[in-house]
Design an enzyme around this catalytic site. Structure first.
Site, PDB file in Angstrom:
ATOM      1  N   THR A 176      92.321  18.552  11.465  1.00 14.30           N
ATOM      2  CA  THR A 176      91.684  19.626  12.187  1.00 14.30           C
ATOM      3  C   THR A 176      91.333  20.596  10.915  1.00 14.30           C
ATOM      4  O   THR A 176      91.908  20.706  10.029  1.00 14.30           O
ATOM      5  CB  THR A 176      92.371  20.103  13.346  1.00 14.30           C
ATOM      6  OG1 THR A 176      93.581  20.927  12.741  1.00 14.30           O
ATOM      7  CG2 THR A 176      92.847  18.941  14.562  1.00 14.30           C
ATOM      8  N   GLU A 321      91.692  15.274  17.811  1.00 16.00           N
ATOM      9  CA  GLU A 321      92.999  14.834  18.232  1.00 16.00           C
ATOM     10  C   GLU A 321      92.463  13.518  19.237  1.00 16.00           C
ATOM     11  O   GLU A 321      93.479  12.829  19.722  1.00 16.00           O
ATOM     12  CB  GLU A 321      93.586  15.812  18.993  1.00 16.00           C
ATOM     13  CG  GLU A 321      94.343  16.595  18.132  1.00 16.00           C
ATOM     14  CD  GLU A 321      93.549  17.567  17.667  1.00 16.00           C
ATOM     15  OE1 GLU A 321      92.180  17.840  17.686  1.00 16.00           O
ATOM     16  OE2 GLU A 321      94.225  18.990  17.028  1.00 16.00           O
ATOM     17  N   LYS A 430      89.400  38.330  28.297  1.00 13.78           N
ATOM     18  CA  LYS A 430      89.780  38.815  29.465  1.00 13.78           C
ATOM     19  C   LYS A 430      89.662  40.304  29.761  1.00 13.78           C
ATOM     20  O   LYS A 430      89.769  40.900  28.840  1.00 13.78           O
ATOM     21  CB  LYS A 430      91.365  38.728  29.179  1.00 13.78           C
ATOM     22  CG  LYS A 430      91.724  37.262  28.818  1.00 13.78           C
ATOM     23  CD  LYS A 430      93.090  37.014  28.872  1.00 13.78           C
ATOM     24  CE  LYS A 430      93.707  35.659  28.251  1.00 13.78           C
ATOM     25  NZ  LYS A 430      93.317  35.497  26.880  1.00 13.78           N
ATOM     26  N   TRP A 435      88.278  36.730  33.641  1.00 14.59           N
ATOM     27  CA  TRP A 435      87.681  35.888  32.469  1.00 14.59           C
ATOM     28  C   TRP A 435      86.309  35.841  32.611  1.00 14.59           C
ATOM     29  O   TRP A 435      85.513  35.648  33.352  1.00 14.59           O
ATOM     30  CB  TRP A 435      88.362  34.609  32.697  1.00 14.59           C
ATOM     31  CG  TRP A 435      89.781  34.397  32.476  1.00 14.59           C
ATOM     32  CD1 TRP A 435      90.577  35.382  31.988  1.00 14.59           C
ATOM     33  CD2 TRP A 435      90.564  33.050  32.298  1.00 14.59           C
ATOM     34  NE1 TRP A 435      91.833  35.002  31.989  1.00 14.59           N
ATOM     35  CE2 TRP A 435      91.850  33.592  31.716  1.00 14.59           C
ATOM     36  CE3 TRP A 435      90.226  31.820  32.213  1.00 14.59           C
ATOM     37  CZ2 TRP A 435      92.890  32.773  31.785  1.00 14.59           C
ATOM     38  CZ3 TRP A 435      91.257  30.996  31.940  1.00 14.59           C
ATOM     39  CH2 TRP A 435      92.527  31.392  31.782  1.00 14.59           C
TER      40      TRP A 435
HETATM   41  P1  ADP Z   1      87.622  21.823  14.712  1.00 14.73           P
HETATM   42  O1  ADP Z   1      88.208  22.673  15.410  1.00 14.73           O
HETATM   43  O2  ADP Z   1      88.414  21.246  13.330  1.00 14.73           O
HETATM   44  O3  ADP Z   1      86.045  22.011  14.388  1.00 14.73           O
HETATM   45  P2  ADP Z   1      87.517  19.515  16.406  1.00 14.73           P
HETATM   46  O4  ADP Z   1      86.087  18.803  16.252  1.00 14.73           O
HETATM   47  O5  ADP Z   1      88.595  18.780  16.550  1.00 14.73           O
HETATM   48  O6  ADP Z   1      87.861  20.375  15.379  1.00 14.73           O
HETATM   49  O7  ADP Z   1      87.068  20.647  17.513  1.00 14.73           O
HETATM   50  C1  ADP Z   1      87.301  20.171  19.041  1.00 14.73           C
HETATM   51  C2  ADP Z   1      86.922  21.502  19.763  1.00 14.73           C
HETATM   52  O8  ADP Z   1      85.542  21.717  19.576  1.00 14.73           O
HETATM   53  C3  ADP Z   1      87.137  21.281  21.287  1.00 14.73           C
HETATM   54  O9  ADP Z   1      88.461  21.541  21.677  1.00 14.73           O
HETATM   55  C4  ADP Z   1      86.190  22.092  22.020  1.00 14.73           C
HETATM   56  O10 ADP Z   1      86.898  23.455  22.093  1.00 14.73           O
HETATM   57  C5  ADP Z   1      85.030  22.183  20.932  1.00 14.73           C
HETATM   58  N1  ADP Z   1      84.031  21.259  21.548  1.00 14.73           N
HETATM   59  C6  ADP Z   1      83.746  20.109  21.363  1.00 14.73           C
HETATM   60  N2  ADP Z   1      82.673  19.707  21.823  1.00 14.73           N
HETATM   61  C7  ADP Z   1      82.168  20.583  22.595  1.00 14.73           C
HETATM   62  C8  ADP Z   1      81.095  20.542  23.442  1.00 14.73           C
HETATM   63  N3  ADP Z   1      80.292  19.690  23.769  1.00 14.73           N
HETATM   64  N4  ADP Z   1      80.976  21.744  24.340  1.00 14.73           N
HETATM   65  C9  ADP Z   1      81.920  22.897  23.969  1.00 14.73           C
HETATM   66  N5  ADP Z   1      82.887  22.734  22.933  1.00 14.73           N
HETATM   67  C10 ADP Z   1      82.964  21.560  22.298  1.00 14.73           C
END
Ligand code: ADP
Length: 529
Positions: A176, A321, A430, A435
């Site tokens: 990540t 993940e 918040k 929210w």
């Molecule tokens: P990094 O944080 O390393 O960029 P990730 O790709 O694992 O890694 O990030 C995942 C996060 O990206 C998700 O938990 C979510 O918050 C956000 N995310 C992914 N796809 C979407 C989407 N279509 N809309 C909103 N948020 C998204």
């Protein structure tokens, strides 16, 4: 042992079998790769399978053994794609390092992975040279060039004795991006990658066939380009690797010359692409479908693609993940009971619909299940065969005792199974005990003509706890100011959601192309609202 076992074969799922199959069943289907400083590369599945065998021989000769890690620092090219099969195929683990990470994180991930080999693209050599003294485990460096990688594999046998691996063996190590603390490693297995690939290609998900021409514009180092290298190969689709340059002109040229039907990537790529079409008067030609995810897809983007250009946008949600596909927005006959506008709202503003293989639930602060009514929002938990159970090199489970993984996202789920992310837990604002969804506000702001990117963060406030700050990055030559934005918002959001301040400035992005809210918060830490 089950008291009454089934009498079928115990074939272990294995990543190399995907390519082995494609090489036979779709042997002449093309693999094309756009390179910097080299002519365009053209091969096919049969030719690629042969080169993958050669690469495995080359790595074996270097001493790479089962369980070893090999790191790649590379863009979307055929050589990187070959390593996607060669390394796991021989039983080693490919760690796909992200070249856009800050130095300290890059060094951390490569050392944490404990890689013995680092393969890198020519234009990343400067990074490799600079960080070399800090790598603690790398023994061999391979430049992914004609002069080095190609020369090393040339002459090696084009057949390799692929070992029979246990399907739960590690295959890919993806970190990540470490927006909070050190990056954390997700170690995908052969089993999780193959099951994910089978599910991703289904008609209810990405719907791939051998007639598709897939151009992945999500990076191969970002959760294995969302699994496309496997889902596409399982279905015999042609691949076009766009290299490093993902600007509108480059993509448009490849779409036209290679007849691309399918592509995908984070919203920022498609903002650039749509701007390019707008400026040049071009059309997307053969392009039929685009999957967009990683951050919320602005509705205006999906609408422009579909209404103006006839290209279907499917939003997807996932995370490193989750391998990463969690949901994909695909229509279902049940939506036909809704009016046209309401159905469009579902398809264009939800992250996607549940797919087989990923179970989802939303829970309140006490961990109690919430209704799937599209209204109640809570912490999104997922579980399934391609969801992580533990981070690499940690002892404790990353899930609860029932295997639920807390995604860190806040979401609603409606009665049709469509999930909508309202925020990341750490980004929700918040205000006065209620929210405010930063994603919703951004979506409204970005739909205002002239706005290129909109970012909303919560700023501490003496009375309300937090209040929204809206940052706007405008398109070049756009004629807009705070008043126009404020009027636009006032007509579309409730009063108490109105940002306390609107500032025009360029918006920082993370190594995975998301709005970097950490930097924005730091930048405006002293802002008094
Ligand atoms: P990094 O944080 O390393 O960029 P990730 O790709 O694992 O890694 O990030 C995942 C996060 O990206 C998700 O938990 C979510 O918050 C956000 N995310 C992914 N796809 C979407 C989407 N279509 N809309 C909103 N948020 C998204």
């Amino acid at each position: 042992m089950s008291p009454y076992p089934g009498l079928m074969q115990h074939a272990q799922l294995s990543i190399i079998d995907i390519l082995r199959f494609a090489a036979v069943a779709h042997g002449t289907r093309e693999i094309v790769s756009k390179l910097i400083g080299e002519p365009i590369w053209r091969s096919d599945y049969a030719g690629t399978f042969a080169r993958v065998a050669q690469a495995a021989h080359m790595l074996t000769a270097l001493g790479v053994a089962q369980g070893d890690r090999v790191s790649s620092l590379a863009w979307n090219t055929h050589r990187h794609f070959e390593l996607f099969y060669a390394v796991p195929g021989m039983g080693a683990v490919l760690h796909t390092a992200n070249p856009r990470l800050p130095d300290e994180h890059l060094v951390y991930t490569i050392n944490h992975a404990g890689s013995r080999v680092l393969s890198y693209d020519a234009n990343l050599e400067e990074i490799v040279e600079r960080l070399k003294p800090q790598f603690t485990t790398i023994e061999h460096f391979i430049a992914l060039t004609a002069g080095d990688y190609d020369a090393r594999i040339a002459g090696a046998p084009t057949i390799f004795g692929w070992p029979r691996l246990e399907e739960n063996s590690g295959a890919f190590l993806c970190y990540t991006s470490g927006t909070t603390g050190d990056p954390k490693g997700a170690l995908y297995s052969h089993r999780s990658v193959v099951l994910h690939a089978l599910a991703a290609g289904l008609p209810g998900a990405l719907n791939f066939s051998a007639f598709d021409v897939i151009m992945p514009c999500q990076s191969l180092y970002h959760a294995t380009a969302w699994g496309l290298p496997f889902a596409g190969a399982i279905n015999g689709s042609k691949f076009v690797f766009p290299g490093e340059r993902l600007d509108g002109a480059n993509l448009q040229q490849l779409i036209e010359t290679e007849q691309v039907t399918f592509s995908g990537g984070v919203p920022t790529i498609w903002t650039m692409y749509l701007t390019h079409l707008d400026q040049t008067g071009g059309t997307p030609g053969s392009l039929q479908r685009v999957i967009i995810g990683g951050s919320a897809v602005p509705r205006a983007m999906a609408e422009t693609f579909e209404r103006r250009y006839g290209v279907k946008v499917q939003q997807i949600w996932g995370m490193t993940e989750t391998s990463p596909l969690g949901v994909v927005s695909t229509p279902t006959p049940a939506l036909e009971t809704l009016g046209e506008e309401e159905a469009a709202e579902v398809i264009w503003t939800r992250q996607g619909r549940m797919m087989f293989g990923i179970e989802m639930r939303i829970v309140d602060e006490d961990g109690a299940d919430l209704q799937h009514d599209g209204e109640q929002s809570g912490a999104l938990h997922v579980r399934g065969p391609w969801v992580l159970s533990r981070y690499f090199r940690t002892d404790e489970l990353a899930t609860d005792a029932d295997s639920w993984f807390d995604t860190g996202d806040i979401a609603t789920i409606d009665r049709f199974g469509f999930m909508r992310i309202t925020d990341r837990k750490k980004d929700v604002i918040k205000s006065g005990g209620e929210w405010i969804s930063s994603i919703d506000l951004e979506n409204v702001a970005v739909a205002c003509p002239g706005v290129k990117i909109a970012a909303v963060v919560g700023i501490p406030h003496p009375k309300w706890e937090e209040r929204p700050l809206l940052l706007i990055e405008a398109h070049d030559n756009a004629d807009i100011d705070e008043h126009i934005i404020a009027d636009w918002l006032a007509e579309r959001v409730v009063r108490w959601w109105m940002p306390d301040r609107i500032i025009f400035e360029s918006i920082p992005l993370t190594a995975t192309g998301k709005i970097d809210k950490k930097i924005i918060r730091e930048r405006h830490a002293n802002l008094l609202l």
